[in-house]
Design an enzyme around this catalytic site. Structure first.
Site, mmCIF file in Angstrom:
data_model
loop_
_atom_site.group_PDB
_atom_site.id
_atom_site.type_symbol
_atom_site.label_atom_id
_atom_site.label_comp_id
_atom_site.label_asym_id
_atom_site.label_seq_id
_atom_site.Cartn_x
_atom_site.Cartn_y
_atom_site.Cartn_z
ATOM 1 C CG ASP A 237 -1.631 1.264 1.444
ATOM 2 O OD1 ASP A 237 -2.293 1.719 0.500
ATOM 3 O OD2 ASP A 237 -1.526 1.844 2.552
ATOM 4 C CG ASP B 152 -1.397 2.118 7.001
ATOM 5 O OD1 ASP B 152 -1.734 2.015 5.811
ATOM 6 O OD2 ASP B 152 -1.439 3.187 7.643
ATOM 7 C CG ASP C 140 -3.886 -1.151 3.134
ATOM 8 O OD1 ASP C 140 -4.049 -1.000 1.913
ATOM 9 O OD2 ASP C 140 -3.381 -0.296 3.871
#
Length: 639
Positions: free
Chosen positions: A316, A507, A511
């Site tokens: 990410d 995080d 995600d």
């Protein structure tokens, strides 16, 4: 219990030495009783474990095999050899318990560290002592120097230095001031501070750590699962082969009944898969323990072992490869305008808003504040920015529009992932402010190392493709994919899983589906609860530098396991052949078999060393400004 097992082993060894002395150097005839006592004490834990596993799981195991072998040796008069077999088996069991105990000790030390009580602030300013479990979100507690923080929260008053080593593995003290977050289990090494509770007790990072460490023992590696299945079948093969060995050689080779039975007992000893069984779990638990000590929590041996096989790593962007905290990269003022006056007006306006971007902007311009300059009527313009009256003028800091103001400079900023706002005074645009969530200082070095390891590094981001590409080029990612929803990320993960082993690092809430879907999910330690819940590995201090270190540790674990399995199987084959050709006796068989078991356990315990995590991290920090400053130009816009 671990200490008691060690005491039993030591006592067993002392009794064996006493029995040996009595047998060799005195005329006392009751020395077998001493060996039997050593047998019982030394084999107590293994016998209990073997019987319990057999009853509960309905399958045989190496513990029972050793008890049978030692009993058989005693039946034919080899009291000393039988006792030595149990003693060395007990030593290997104690070493294995030590490796397993390191994980349990981590849980116990964490539990002991957590305070049971806290000093809660009352409305009149006084404090009361209460159970931590009785605290609620919003409560304010006082934490004195030397105290352990009892809650996850933010500092509301005071400043201090905090020791977070128990949570992150980082020994350096961290400075904490007002509005900074503190975590349960960290230690206040500075002044007295007041902390407002922001996270429920059950959801703290500290409690999640305890649960993850507990889970690490319940998720065995694939190799360990295979060995566990193999053990029962192999024990049956050994027992059946031993039964044949007790009769066939007498008729085929003319061995005496005593020699036949003796060789059957030796076979029972040397063919036992103790070393094979001990080749994996102690090594894996040692690696997990080392990781936890350095701020990386792994939920089980399965994931620790699988790290070395990762082919694709999907990242990410926001909060993972970047800091997740936008910073001002450009403040450009139209030629002829007073830069200091505009900066002071921006601060006066933005400090009256609680919008996250407004907080960032006001913090950046704090040095420009002027005494007595206040904003009036400050209000958010939904979807655009902030507006108010400063020094008699209507001023705004709002989202940049599609127009000719400061073009093409503005477009370059937007294309590289910046958030661009415009300062407007009485309807006239006079300045441009650009913010960007900059990459983590160590990101480029980490990606370089992962690329060198042959890993395919890919960023999947919700940002526009140009912004994603800009970050990717800056830190050296092999590929970047923008405009990705959580469902899109899962789709990409599934596509990569068809080609190899996939790791997802993230995080946020968005995600979590990808972290769950990947073969190995990694969450940043200060990420959202659901991301931490679904992750297989957590980087407690959000140090991306731990990723290549973990890869190296997994590679070393893989090497140690292969060494152990090769060595232990080779020893078993050599001992079996030597016994068949009558080249070894029972004592040598015991030493060869149990010695190999102890050696593979000791080899696994080498992973308790911090070899992979001792590298200095200062080399990860890049000096100077970001690539965006260099690529878009440092010149002031002239209009």
């Amino acid at each position: 219990m671990k200490k008691l097992q060690l005491y039993f082993t030591v006592i067993s060894g002392i009794l064996i030495a006493l029995g040996f002395y009595i047998q060799r150097f005195t005329d006392i005839t009751w020395y077998p009783a001493v060996f039997v006592l050593a047998f019982i004490i030394g084999g107590w834990f293994q016998a209990r474990e073997g019987i319990t596993k057999t009853v509960n799981e309905k399958k045989l195991n190496v513990e029972l095999l050793m008890i049978i072998a030692a009993t058989g040796a005693s039946i034919i008069g080899y009291w000393f050899e039988g006792a030595i077999l149990i003693f060395i088996f007990s030593v290997s069991g104690t070493l294995e318990a030590y490796a397993e105990g390191r994980t349990r000790d981590a849980v116990q030390s964490l539990i002991k560290m957590k305070p049971n009580v806290a000093r809660r602030e009352l409305p009149d300013g006084e404090y009361e002592i209460v159970d931590v479990e009785d605290l609620n979100i919003g409560d304010v507690v006082m934490v004195r120097r030397g105290d352990v923080f009892p809650i996850d929260g933010v500092i509301t008053a005071g400043a201090t230095e905090v020791d977070e080593a128990s949570l992150t593995g980082e020994s350096a003290l961290v400075t904490k001031e007002a509005d900074d977050a503190v975590l349960t289990g960290s230690i206040n090494e500075g002044g007295v501070v007041s902390v407002r509770m922001t996270v429920d007790n059950e959801e703290t990072i500290f409690n999640r750590m305890i649960e993850m460490v507990r889970e690490s023992e319940s998720v065995p590696s694939k190799r360990a699962q295979f060995i566990d299945r193999f053990e029962n079948k192999y024990v049956w093969i050994v027992l059946i082969t031993t039964a044949f060995m007790m009769f066939i050689p007498h008729y085929i080779f003319g061995w005496s009944w005593n020699e036949t039975f003796y060789r059957a007992m030796v076979l029972l000893v040397v063919a036992s898969p103790c070393a094979v069984v001990a080749s994996i779990t102690p090594a894996t638990l040692s690696a997990i323990s080392t990781s936890a000590k350095n701020g990386v929590l792994v939920k089980g041996g399965k994931f620790m072992e699988q790290l070395v096989d990762v082919d694709y790593i999907l990242f990410d962007k926001t909060g993972t490869l970047t800091k997740g905290e936008p910073v001002i990269t450009h403040f450009e003022v139209q030629e002829g305008e007073d830069r200091k006056r505009i900066a002071a007006n921006v601060y006066a306006l933005e400090r009256g808003s609680n919008h996250p971007l407004a907080v960032r902007i006001s913090g950046h311009f704090e040095d420009a504040k002027q005494e007595g300059l206040e904003a009036e009527g400050v209000h958010d313009v939904v979807g655009r920015g902030v507006e108010g009256r400063v020094d008699g003028r209507i001023v705004q800091v709002v989202k940049a529009e599609t127009d000719d103001f400061m073009e093409p400079f503005k477009s370059e900023l937007l294309d590289t992932g910046h958030t661009v706002t415009v300062y407007i005074e009485d309807g006239v645009k006079k300045a441009l402010i650009a913010l960007k969530d900059v990459e983590r200082p160590e990101a480029a070095e980490v990606i370089r190392k992962l690329n060198e390891m042959g890993k395919e590094t890919v960023m999947v981001s919700g940002d526009n493709p140009k912004a994603a590409d800009s970050i990717a080029k800056s830190i050296g990612l092999k590929k970047a994919i923008g405009n990705q929803s959580p469902e899109d990320k899962v789709r990409h993960i599934n596509a990569y899983k068809e080609k190899g082993v996939v790791m997802m690092v993230g995080d946020g809430v968005n995600d979590a589906p990808g972290i769950k879907q990947a073969d190995i999910g990694v969450a940043m330690g200060k990420g959202t609860g659901i991301a931490l819940e679904t992750a297989d590995i957590v980087l407690m201090k959000e140090q991306l530098s731990r990723l290549p270190e973990m890869m190296r540790l997994s590679s070393r674990l893989d090497g140690v396991i292969k060494q152990n399995l090769t060595f232990s199987i080779a020893v078993i084959l050599v001992l079996i052949a030597s016994n068949f050709f009558q080249l070894i006796n029972l004592p040598l068989g015991v030493i060869g078999h149990e010695g190999s078991t102890i050696l593979v356990i000791l080899n696994g315990l080498r992973l308790l060393a911090n070899r992979e995590f001792n590298m200095p991290h200062s080399s990860f920090h890049r000096q100077g400004q970001t690539d965006d400053h260099r690529s878009i130009g440092m010149q002031r816009y002239k209009g």
